[in-house]
Design a protein around this motif. Sequence first.
Motif, PDB file in Angstrom:
ATOM      1  N   GLY A   8       0.776  -1.231   0.000  1.00 28.38           N
ATOM      2  CA  GLY A   8       0.000   0.000   0.000  1.00 28.38           C
ATOM      3  C   GLY A   8       0.805   1.277   0.000  1.00 28.38           C
ATOM      4  N   GLY A   9       2.112   1.153   0.101  1.00 28.26           N
ATOM      5  CA  GLY A   9       2.933   2.358   0.076  1.00 28.26           C
ATOM      6  C   GLY A   9       2.956   2.982  -1.305  1.00 28.26           C
ATOM      7  N   GLY A  10       3.515   4.163  -1.388  1.00 25.59           N
ATOM      8  CA  GLY A  10       3.610   4.841  -2.669  1.00 25.59           C
ATOM      9  C   GLY A  10       3.965   6.293  -2.508  1.00 25.59           C
ATOM     10  N   LEU A  11       3.801   7.032  -3.589  1.00 30.17           N
ATOM     11  CA  LEU A  11       4.102   8.459  -3.628  1.00 30.17           C
ATOM     12  C   LEU A  11       2.789   9.227  -3.545  1.00 30.17           C
ATOM     13  CD1 LEU A  11       6.018  10.870  -4.124  1.00 30.17           C
ATOM     14  CD2 LEU A  11       5.710  10.454  -6.577  1.00 30.17           C
ATOM     15  N   VAL A  12       2.725  10.174  -2.634  1.00 31.47           N
ATOM     16  CA  VAL A  12       1.507  10.959  -2.458  1.00 31.47           C
ATOM     17  C   VAL A  12       1.889  12.396  -2.157  1.00 31.47           C
ATOM     18  CG1 VAL A  12       1.361  10.415   0.009  1.00 31.47           C
ATOM     19  CG2 VAL A  12      -0.718  11.020  -1.238  1.00 31.47           C
ATOM     20  N   GLN A  13       1.037  13.327  -2.530  1.00 29.71           N
ATOM     21  CA  GLN A  13       1.294  14.730  -2.228  1.00 29.71           C
ATOM     22  C   GLN A  13       0.937  15.037  -0.778  1.00 29.71           C
ATOM     23  OE1 GLN A  13      -0.853  17.037  -5.185  1.00 29.71           O
ATOM     24  NE2 GLN A  13       1.006  17.217  -6.430  1.00 29.71           N
ATOM     25  N   ALA A  14       1.575  16.054  -0.257  1.00 30.50           N
ATOM     26  CA  ALA A  14       1.253  16.496   1.092  1.00 30.50           C
ATOM     27  C   ALA A  14      -0.238  16.785   1.198  1.00 30.50           C
ATOM     28  CB  ALA A  14       2.060  17.731   1.447  1.00 30.50           C
ATOM     29  N   GLY A  15      -0.817  16.337   2.306  1.00 36.83           N
ATOM     30  CA  GLY A  15      -2.246  16.490   2.511  1.00 36.83           C
ATOM     31  C   GLY A  15      -3.057  15.288   2.051  1.00 36.83           C
ATOM     32  N   GLY A  16      -2.407  14.391   1.326  1.00 35.21           N
ATOM     33  CA  GLY A  16      -3.089  13.224   0.806  1.00 35.21           C
ATOM     34  C   GLY A  16      -3.196  12.095   1.820  1.00 35.21           C
ATOM     35  N   SER A  17      -3.716  10.964   1.328  1.00 29.88           N
ATOM     36  CA  SER A  17      -3.958   9.808   2.193  1.00 29.88           C
ATOM     37  C   SER A  17      -3.442   8.531   1.550  1.00 29.88           C
ATOM     38  CB  SER A  17      -5.465   9.656   2.449  1.00 29.88           C
ATOM     39  OG  SER A  17      -6.001  10.797   3.064  1.00 29.88           O
ATOM     40  N   LEU A  18      -3.123   7.573   2.393  1.00 27.21           N
ATOM     41  CA  LEU A  18      -2.749   6.229   1.956  1.00 27.21           C
ATOM     42  C   LEU A  18      -3.245   5.242   2.997  1.00 27.21           C
ATOM     43  CD1 LEU A  18       0.997   6.439   0.775  1.00 27.21           C
ATOM     44  CD2 LEU A  18      -0.990   5.915  -0.666  1.00 27.21           C
ATOM     45  N   ARG A  19      -3.498   4.019   2.555  1.00 31.07           N
ATOM     46  CA  ARG A  19      -3.802   2.950   3.488  1.00 31.07           C
ATOM     47  C   ARG A  19      -2.781   1.829   3.304  1.00 31.07           C
ATOM     48  NH1 ARG A  19      -9.060  -1.017   4.064  1.00 31.07           N
ATOM     49  NH2 ARG A  19      -8.111  -1.967   2.212  1.00 31.07           N
ATOM     50  N   LEU A  20      -2.057   1.553   4.353  1.00 35.03           N
ATOM     51  CA  LEU A  20      -1.111   0.444   4.347  1.00 35.03           C
ATOM     52  C   LEU A  20      -1.802  -0.807   4.874  1.00 35.03           C
ATOM     53  CD1 LEU A  20       2.080   2.169   5.784  1.00 35.03           C
ATOM     54  CD2 LEU A  20       1.224   2.131   3.435  1.00 35.03           C
ATOM     55  N   SER A  21      -1.417  -1.934   4.298  1.00 38.07           N
ATOM     56  CA  SER A  21      -1.969  -3.209   4.729  1.00 38.07           C
ATOM     57  C   SER A  21      -0.840  -4.125   5.166  1.00 38.07           C
ATOM     58  CB  SER A  21      -2.743  -3.873   3.587  1.00 38.07           C
ATOM     59  OG  SER A  21      -3.806  -3.071   3.151  1.00 38.07           O
ATOM     60  N   CYS A  22      -1.176  -5.034   6.052  1.00 39.76           N
ATOM     61  CA  CYS A  22      -0.213  -6.024   6.527  1.00 39.76           C
ATOM     62  C   CYS A  22      -0.920  -7.358   6.617  1.00 39.76           C
ATOM     63  CB  CYS A  22       0.338  -5.620   7.885  1.00 39.76           C
ATOM     64  SG  CYS A  22       1.485  -6.812   8.615  1.00 39.76           S
ATOM     65  N   SER A  84      -3.749   9.885   6.877  1.00 41.23           N
ATOM     66  CA  SER A  84      -4.339  11.038   6.213  1.00 41.23           C
ATOM     67  C   SER A  84      -3.569  12.297   6.603  1.00 41.23           C
ATOM     68  CB  SER A  84      -5.818  11.183   6.585  1.00 41.23           C
ATOM     69  OG  SER A  84      -5.949  11.400   7.978  1.00 41.23           O
ATOM     70  N   SER A  85      -3.859  13.374   5.898  1.00 37.56           N
ATOM     71  CA  SER A  85      -3.151  14.644   6.126  1.00 37.56           C
ATOM     72  C   SER A  85      -1.644  14.423   6.159  1.00 37.56           C
ATOM     73  CB  SER A  85      -3.627  15.294   7.430  1.00 37.56           C
ATOM     74  OG  SER A  85      -5.011  15.522   7.405  1.00 37.56           O
ATOM     75  N   LEU A  86      -1.172  13.661   5.196  1.00 36.12           N
ATOM     76  CA  LEU A  86       0.239  13.290   5.176  1.00 36.12           C
ATOM     77  C   LEU A  86       1.137  14.504   4.976  1.00 36.12           C
ATOM     78  CD1 LEU A  86      -0.111   9.957   3.232  1.00 36.12           C
ATOM     79  CD2 LEU A  86       0.996  10.215   5.457  1.00 36.12           C
ATOM     80  N   LYS A  87       2.288  14.430   5.621  1.00 30.75           N
ATOM     81  CA  LYS A  87       3.277  15.501   5.569  1.00 30.75           C
ATOM     82  C   LYS A  87       4.586  14.956   5.001  1.00 30.75           C
ATOM     83  CE  LYS A  87       1.392  17.265   9.941  1.00 30.75           C
ATOM     84  NZ  LYS A  87       1.721  17.623  11.349  1.00 30.75           N
ATOM     85  N   PRO A  88       5.425  15.810   4.440  1.00 32.43           N
ATOM     86  CA  PRO A  88       6.712  15.325   3.930  1.00 32.43           C
ATOM     87  C   PRO A  88       7.525  14.588   5.003  1.00 32.43           C
ATOM     88  CG  PRO A  88       6.277  17.506   3.078  1.00 32.43           C
ATOM     89  CD  PRO A  88       5.185  17.210   4.065  1.00 32.43           C
ATOM     90  N   GLU A  89       7.401  14.985   6.236  1.00 30.65           N
ATOM     91  CA  GLU A  89       8.146  14.319   7.297  1.00 30.65           C
ATOM     92  C   GLU A  89       7.619  12.921   7.633  1.00 30.65           C
ATOM     93  OE1 GLU A  89       6.783  17.389   7.362  1.00 30.65           O
ATOM     94  OE2 GLU A  89       5.994  17.878   9.369  1.00 30.65           O
TER      95      GLU A  89
END
Length: 125
Positions: A8-22, A84-89
């Motif tokens: 589920g990882g990847g490249l996203v812009q700041a402010g975007g969302s991702l869902r990781l699965s395990c 969600s609300s992803l940041k560069p950090e």
Amino acid sequence: QVQLVESGGGLVQAGGSLRLSCTASGRTFRGVGVGWFRQAPGKEREFVAAINWPAGDSKYSDSVKGRFTISGDNAKNMMYLEMSSLKPEDTAVYYCATRASSSWLAVRVYDYAYWGRGTQVTVSS
């Protein structure tokens, strides 16, 4: 043999969302503590979130509290990290981990016995 695989990882812009699965093979997530950690280049692996599954008690690092949610699916034997609300950090390799037998929430790397290989999350500014 226990194996954990993150996706589920990847490249996203700041402010975007991702869902990781395990997903786990060789064991179930029921009754053990499950954690997500991350490691940025040149930095130590750090705690992100943990859950006591399926009881649902959870714990988050201050840096992600209110933005990330850890959860699971019993039927699929899957664990998730909603970001969600992803940041560069937040850019790092994210790892799923489980404790050997304890269900207590844990924040230290050495409290976890089994680890996946990680999935890269990159947040662009």
